[in-house]
Write an enzyme that holds these catalytic residues in place. Structure first.
Site, short mmCIF file in Angstrom:
data_model
loop_
_atom_site.label_atom_id
_atom_site.label_comp_id
_atom_site.label_asym_id
_atom_site.label_seq_id
_atom_site.Cartn_x
_atom_site.Cartn_y
_atom_site.Cartn_z
N LYS A 286 1.01 -1.13 -0.12
CA LYS A 286 -0.02 0.08 0.15
C LYS A 286 0.93 1.16 0.21
CE LYS A 286 -3.69 2.37 2.53
NZ LYS A 286 -4.62 2.18 3.61
N LYS A 339 -2.20 -1.56 -3.68
CA LYS A 339 -3.17 -0.29 -3.75
C LYS A 339 -2.33 0.90 -4.00
CE LYS A 339 -6.10 1.71 -0.62
NZ LYS A 339 -6.76 2.01 0.60
C1 PBG Z 1 -7.31 3.80 5.10
C2 PBG Z 1 -7.79 3.34 4.14
C3 PBG Z 1 -7.65 4.45 2.86
C4 PBG Z 1 -8.07 3.59 1.59
C5 PBG Z 1 -8.55 2.39 2.18
N1 PBG Z 1 -8.61 2.14 3.55
C6 PBG Z 1 -7.08 5.78 2.81
C7 PBG Z 1 -5.89 6.01 3.20
O1 PBG Z 1 -5.17 5.17 3.56
O2 PBG Z 1 -5.54 7.21 3.72
C8 PBG Z 1 -8.23 4.35 0.08
C9 PBG Z 1 -9.25 3.84 -0.67
C10 PBG Z 1 -9.42 4.97 -1.56
O3 PBG Z 1 -8.75 5.83 -1.98
O4 PBG Z 1 -10.27 4.47 -2.64
N2 PBG Z 1 -6.95 2.77 6.07
#
Ligand code: PBG
Length: 418
Positions: A286, A339
């Site tokens: 991520k 991601k």
């Molecule tokens: C937070 C989380 C995020 C997303 C999914 N879980 C945002 C972040 O890490 O700030 C993002 C998903 C998206 O942008 O569609 N744990």
């Protein structure tokens, strides 16, 4: 009606119909709703030669004697437009275009497929009764957990999308520095899971594990006085959050926090409570991405200060994804997630090639909103770009895709237009 289409172009099985019935031809055509319809037509559409009553031997003898029956002539070569240069053909052994020259050939050699069963539909929920539109994500809503949520899930199931992931918009008054609301067994997420499981027992529910929706600091972990995100203490909270979700009936726990050691710790916590059958989908790679902007607006979960770069990965890094992959495999993850999606296709391919576990890709909010915006401004064909982007994620090696397009794309695959 539940849609049974599993791959693009799949047609109902015709074997059960006596297709050789003389005098009839059976044709499949698509109605406006996209459902295939059977049309049985009287003969005459194709000119079938009258039978002469000759035996096989007589027919063969005719041909041997040089009296072959008539068949249509070889078609003439199609003409090129006037002015086309007349040149000798290249002597190419390989002409890859040969395998692309008709829809039937293209379908025969298609390597990758999209099906609604590959999608996981992320849904935003809140305590309200009405659904409220999310400005930065056209077409997405914060859904009322008792009404809008159930309706949206029903629509998704209708087109074969039977997996969802829940993201809660938590009231500010419940947010604290340690995010304790995350493991309140009567909190928004556990309540919504129980309601969904009661109504749709076979629905597969993924849950997000991280503190950000519950943290008054908007970070995924507990923030120390000096701004440091505390790893092990955060993992302690995440384990409690995971167990609360599993107890409510979650099928797949998905830690998105990027703390070290959380997969192993959550696995142990789940097992200790008897949830051996609950899976873990780890957000393995991520990245600290600007593509999450619209999501943070949706949940009002922007970090109060700083950024997430001390726990989410540097977008410049590739090899580092392998360190996370090996750790997650070793700690017992069942699914590895990358991601964002489209800007990180190389990372999806890396994990696909280096791990035997299923790979998930998250087409995040920013990717979704860019396609929507381009479509609204008529700069791109929204539907085609949507389908292509999803296909590309699959081609790169994703087994499943978390996408806000799940319902729209599912409808498309079922031949339904909206
Ligand atoms: C937070 C989380 C995020 C997303 C999914 N879980 C945002 C972040 O890490 O700030 C993002 C998903 C998206 O942008 O569609 N744990």
């Amino acid at each position: 009606m539940a849609c049974t289409t599993t791959v693009v172009g799949l047609r109902p099985n015709l074997k059960s119909i006596n297709a050789t019935t003389t005098g009839c031809s059976i044709k499949l055509s698509s109605s406006r709703s996209g459902r295939s319809q059977m049309v049985i037509k009287a003969s005459g559409e194709h000119d079938v030669a009258k039978k002469s009553g000759k035996s096989i031997q007589q027919c063969e003898a005719d041909v041997v004697a040089g009296n072959a029956p008539e068949a249509p002539p070889v078609p003439r070569k199609p003409a090129a437009p006037p002015g086309t240069p007349v040149i000798p053909s290249f002597s190419l052994k390989s002409r890859p275009r040969r395998n692309r020259r008709s829809p039937v050939l293209r379908a025969a050699f298609q390597e990758t497929y999209l099906s609604p069963s590959h999608f996981v539909y992320p849904l935003f929920i809140h305590e309200g009764e009405e659904d409220t539109p999310i400005g930065a994500m056209p077409g997405c809503y914060r859904l009322g957990w008792r009404h809008g949520l159930l309706e949206e899930v029903a629509k998704a199931r209708d087109v074969g999308v039977n997996s969802i992931v829940l993201f809660p918009k938590v009231p500010d008054a419940l947010k604290t520095p340690t995010g304790d609301e995350a493991y309140n067994e009567d909190g928004l997420v556990p309540r919504a899971i129980r309601l969904l499981k009661d109504k749709y027992p076979d629905l597969v529910i993924y849950t997000d594990v991280a503190l950000d929706p519950y943290s008054s600091d908007g970070h995924d972990g507990i923030v120390r006085e000096d701004g440091v995100i505390m790893n092990d203490e955060t993992v302690h909270q995440l384990c409690k959050q995971a167990v609360a979700q599993a107890r409510a009936g979650a099928d797949v726990i998905s830690p998105s926090d990027m703390m070290d050691g959380r997969v192993g710790a959550i696995r142990e916590a789940l097992d200790d409570e008897g949830f051996q059958d609950v899976s873990i989908m780890s957000y393995t790679a991520k990245y600290a991405s600007a593509f999450y902007g619209p999501f943070r607006e949706a949940l009002d979960s922007n970090p109060r200060f700083g950024d997430k770069k001390t726990y989410q990965m540097n977008p410049a890094n590739y090899r580092e994804a392998l360190i996370e992959t090996y750790a997650d495999e070793d700690e017992g993850a069942d699914i590895l997630l990358v991601k964002p999606g489209l800007p990180y296709l190389d990372v999806i391919r890396l994990l696909r090639d280096r791990s035997s576990l299923p790979i998930a890709a998250y087409q995040v909010s920013g990717e979704y909103s860019m396609i929507k915006a381009g479509g609204v401004l008529k700069m791109i064909d929204e539907e085609k770009v949507m389908m292509e982007s999803l296909m590309c994620l699959r081609r790169a090696g994703a087994d499943i895709i978390l996408t806000y397009f799940a319902l729209q794309a599912g409808r498309c695959l079922c031949g339904e237009k909206r």
